[in-house]
Motif scaffolding. Sequence first.
Motif, PDB file in Angstrom:
ATOM      1  N   ARG A  50     -19.688  -5.423  -0.105  1.00  0.00           N
ATOM      2  CA  ARG A  50     -20.246  -6.599  -0.786  1.00  0.00           C
ATOM      3  C   ARG A  50     -21.607  -6.995  -0.190  1.00  0.00           C
ATOM      4  O   ARG A  50     -21.851  -8.152   0.154  1.00  0.00           O
ATOM      5  CB  ARG A  50     -19.277  -7.772  -0.704  1.00  0.00           C
ATOM      6  CG  ARG A  50     -17.936  -7.484  -1.359  1.00  0.00           C
ATOM      7  CD  ARG A  50     -16.995  -8.656  -1.228  1.00  0.00           C
ATOM      8  NE  ARG A  50     -15.697  -8.382  -1.849  1.00  0.00           N
ATOM      9  CZ  ARG A  50     -14.680  -9.234  -1.857  1.00  0.00           C
ATOM     10  NH1 ARG A  50     -14.823 -10.438  -1.274  1.00  0.00           N
ATOM     11  NH2 ARG A  50     -13.536  -8.913  -2.427  1.00  0.00           N
ATOM     12  N   ASP A  78     -25.060  -8.928  -2.586  1.00  0.00           N
ATOM     13  CA  ASP A  78     -25.341 -10.369  -2.711  1.00  0.00           C
ATOM     14  C   ASP A  78     -25.291 -11.076  -1.366  1.00  0.00           C
ATOM     15  O   ASP A  78     -25.051 -12.293  -1.307  1.00  0.00           O
ATOM     16  CB  ASP A  78     -24.329 -11.022  -3.669  1.00  0.00           C
ATOM     17  CG  ASP A  78     -24.456 -10.489  -5.093  1.00  0.00           C
ATOM     18  OD1 ASP A  78     -25.601 -10.227  -5.510  1.00  0.00           O
ATOM     19  OD2 ASP A  78     -23.415 -10.338  -5.767  1.00  0.00           O
ATOM     20  N   ARG A  81     -27.689 -18.744  -3.361  1.00  0.00           N
ATOM     21  CA  ARG A  81     -27.152 -17.482  -3.883  1.00  0.00           C
ATOM     22  C   ARG A  81     -28.246 -16.769  -4.653  1.00  0.00           C
ATOM     23  O   ARG A  81     -29.188 -17.380  -5.175  1.00  0.00           O
ATOM     24  CB  ARG A  81     -25.951 -17.742  -4.804  1.00  0.00           C
ATOM     25  CG  ARG A  81     -24.802 -18.467  -4.118  1.00  0.00           C
ATOM     26  CD  ARG A  81     -23.649 -18.699  -5.058  1.00  0.00           C
ATOM     27  NE  ARG A  81     -23.097 -17.437  -5.530  1.00  0.00           N
ATOM     28  CZ  ARG A  81     -22.102 -17.330  -6.414  1.00  0.00           C
ATOM     29  NH1 ARG A  81     -21.571 -18.435  -6.925  1.00  0.00           N
ATOM     30  NH2 ARG A  81     -21.648 -16.149  -6.777  1.00  0.00           N
ATOM     31  N   TYR A  82     -28.083 -15.438  -4.734  1.00  0.00           N
ATOM     32  CA  TYR A  82     -29.015 -14.629  -5.494  1.00  0.00           C
ATOM     33  C   TYR A  82     -28.642 -14.685  -6.975  1.00  0.00           C
ATOM     34  O   TYR A  82     -27.451 -14.744  -7.323  1.00  0.00           O
ATOM     35  CB  TYR A  82     -28.984 -13.167  -5.032  1.00  0.00           C
ATOM     36  CG  TYR A  82     -29.631 -12.944  -3.668  1.00  0.00           C
ATOM     37  CD1 TYR A  82     -30.929 -13.380  -3.419  1.00  0.00           C
ATOM     38  CD2 TYR A  82     -28.940 -12.285  -2.666  1.00  0.00           C
ATOM     39  CE1 TYR A  82     -31.523 -13.166  -2.182  1.00  0.00           C
ATOM     40  CE2 TYR A  82     -29.517 -12.054  -1.422  1.00  0.00           C
ATOM     41  CZ  TYR A  82     -30.809 -12.502  -1.189  1.00  0.00           C
ATOM     42  OH  TYR A  82     -31.397 -12.295   0.022  1.00  0.00           O
ATOM     43  N   SER A  93     -27.829 -13.361 -10.705  1.00  0.00           N
ATOM     44  CA  SER A  93     -27.143 -12.146 -11.187  1.00  0.00           C
ATOM     45  C   SER A  93     -28.080 -11.224 -11.945  1.00  0.00           C
ATOM     46  O   SER A  93     -27.794 -10.026 -12.079  1.00  0.00           O
ATOM     47  CB  SER A  93     -25.963 -12.552 -12.082  1.00  0.00           C
ATOM     48  OG  SER A  93     -26.419 -13.311 -13.197  1.00  0.00           O
ATOM     49  N   GLU A  94     -29.196 -11.760 -12.431  1.00  0.00           N
ATOM     50  CA  GLU A  94     -30.097 -10.913 -13.223  1.00  0.00           C
ATOM     51  C   GLU A  94     -30.732  -9.808 -12.374  1.00  0.00           C
ATOM     52  O   GLU A  94     -31.040  -8.730 -12.876  1.00  0.00           O
ATOM     53  CB  GLU A  94     -31.217 -11.762 -13.852  1.00  0.00           C
ATOM     54  CG  GLU A  94     -30.763 -12.729 -14.924  1.00  0.00           C
ATOM     55  CD  GLU A  94     -30.147 -13.992 -14.332  1.00  0.00           C
ATOM     56  OE1 GLU A  94     -30.204 -14.150 -13.082  1.00  0.00           O
ATOM     57  OE2 GLU A  94     -29.612 -14.816 -15.103  1.00  0.00           O
ATOM     58  N   ARG A 102     -29.373  -8.127  -9.908  1.00  0.00           N
ATOM     59  CA  ARG A 102     -28.364  -7.375  -9.152  1.00  0.00           C
ATOM     60  C   ARG A 102     -28.704  -5.881  -9.086  1.00  0.00           C
ATOM     61  O   ARG A 102     -28.521  -5.234  -8.050  1.00  0.00           O
ATOM     62  CB  ARG A 102     -26.997  -7.581  -9.798  1.00  0.00           C
ATOM     63  CG  ARG A 102     -25.852  -6.961  -9.005  1.00  0.00           C
ATOM     64  CD  ARG A 102     -24.516  -7.254  -9.659  1.00  0.00           C
ATOM     65  NE  ARG A 102     -23.415  -6.659  -8.935  1.00  0.00           N
ATOM     66  CZ  ARG A 102     -22.817  -7.196  -7.897  1.00  0.00           C
ATOM     67  NH1 ARG A 102     -23.233  -8.375  -7.459  1.00  0.00           N
ATOM     68  NH2 ARG A 102     -21.813  -6.593  -7.296  1.00  0.00           N
TER      69      ARG A 102
END
Length: 739
Positions: free
Chosen positions: A125, A128, A151-152, A154-155, A157
Amino acid sequence: MNVVQAELGGEASPVANQVAMGAGNVPMGGARAVLRQYINIVRRWRWVILGVAGLCIVLGLIATLLATPLYTATSTIEISRESSQVTDFQGVERETSVYDQEFYQTQYGLLEAESLAERVVLKLRLVDDPEFYEMFGVVSDSPAFTLVNGRYPSEGRADRMRVASNLLLSSINIDPARLSRLVNISFTSPQPEFSARVANAWAESFIQANLDRKVQATSYGRDQLEQQLTQYKEQLDESQRQLVAYAANEQIINLPSQTGEGNDSSQDRSLVVDQLASLNQALSRATADRIQAESRARQTSAGGASTEALVNPALNNLRQRRAELAAEYGQLMVRFEPGYPAAQAIQSQLDQIDQAIAAEESRISRSLGSEYRAALAREQSLRENVAQLKNSFLDLQRRSIQYNIYQQEVDTNRELYDGLLQRFKEIGVAGGIGVNNIAIIDLADVPQSPSSPNLILNMLISLVLGMGLGAGIAYLLELNDESIADPEEVTNRLDLALLGTIPISEDEEPKEALLDPKSDLVDAYLAIQTSLALTTQHGLPKSLTVTSTRPAEGKSTTSLALAALLARSGKKVILIDGDMRSPSVHHLIGTDNQHGLSNFLSGEDSLDGMVLDVPKYGMSAMSSGPIPPNAAELLSGDRLTLLLDRLLETYDHVIIDSPPVMGLADAPLIASRVEAAVYVIESHGTKSVQIKTAVGRLRATNARILGAVLTKYDNSKAYSGYNYDYGYGYGRDQSPQAA
């Protein structure tokens, strides 16, 4: 001319020439000379080499102390050539093949594949995890690495996945153990726990990926084989129905083959073939019986005794009885006449027996004839049946052509179906067992000490690099140094005779050393004086000038030394300071420069006050006099020649300390007036190109250059290691230890 020489615009050093020739062409003695030259280069530039090495060590130390500690964790796996074949009773381990190297190279490539790195990223993991990117110093303005609420997004990823996998690949090291099936998987990072996690996850992910590939391959193979099995089963059924239908229509009846019957026991036999074979056997027996019956019948008809007649019991009994009666009748005829009643009775019995024998033989003959005719009839009947069966067989053969085509199609379809069915079963068994050919031998432990930076190793590397870099710089400096360093170069590169070499004097001034008859300087100049004495038919030239390419090369000292040594040998010598631009002789002899050569060249005829006695050297001297504004004009007149003629009337030798050649016309003018010239060259001083130019200027004035003197020679800086201490110590005071 080599490349370095061409770039520098001059001649290359002897070391460069030796390198250009190639080590393979240098003889053993030349190889030692080249090695000596390299050693001397190191000695000459040792401070440069040591300085560069020290600088590299300091830089290596600073880089080591400033570097971030890195920790390396290593896990070990075993890669077998193929998974164990548990269902194979012939052996569990696969034999080694010629494709093992290709197989293992493929496995090593798979261990460094980007897909495996992505598996590890997903397993741990990391895609992220901000701490992961911060640990490896990832700084990016990309939206994929912009934190939103901690948080990073999701686009991004996919972009982070690519960056994370590249980071892992750049820090992973796959090291196969030599001559084994073991592979070490090492991962390096600033955190020891993270290094161990990645190393273990890499090994586990590789095993899982290998199993997934096998499952995928098995599943795909089963699906494909199942489709093919269905297709070939339909083809087999269709071809069998077609074969049976054709056999029924054409009335082709084949019997199952029996073991050991014929050469091919795998094919069925037709009914006609069996019948034909049986009739052929019966015909063969009937023919044999007919031949035998015919033989017996012909033997009987020819009047011979047949075998049946000979073995017939009744006939043999009759013949035996007739023989007995014939014997009795013969006895009676001895004593009686044929009309004797007893004899007639016996004769009557003999007649009856003969009739019975004839009747029995006739019966046997008729029986043999009947047997022969029966055998002949049977043979003919069998021949007719065989002929009919042959026709039936040929017709069957004609009709069996298409039957055999159908039969071959059935056999082919059956073989294909059986092979696919067997392969389907093997894949099912292999897929059900799930044995992997990769196993983890050792899991990675958390490293307790950093693997880098290694202070000792870095210092050794810095030392080696520094020494190598220093040696390279020294070699380049040596190649760039076109000065004369070796006595041999005077002859080889300048085309001048070497009169002698003057060692460098560091302990005392040259003018003081010339006063010591046992000094090295005096010994060296004595050798030069001896060489000059052999240059002309009358010995040492009467008038001699000493010059050089540039100032401070030792020409004034050489002039003084030659004059002093000639005076010491009993000659009357005068030393003239011909350098009216930068005079130096008056400093060497310790006098003033108020009256001298410039005065005479300006028109004064009296030498009084110009010629000075130098008692400590036993010679006379003439200083340059006041420095004129036009020294070249004074030298270009006839006054210098007049001066030489007047002095040679009084002195045996006139030595002129000439100014340097480069940039001035004084030295060529003086050299054209004297008998000969001596050229002084400073060791490791002036470039050879400049010396050649200066010598060329002197020769252009028809000056006679006797040779060159190499001054300030340092044996430690020479290429050839020419030792000028040899012989110079003879006769000197020795220490008690030496004595």
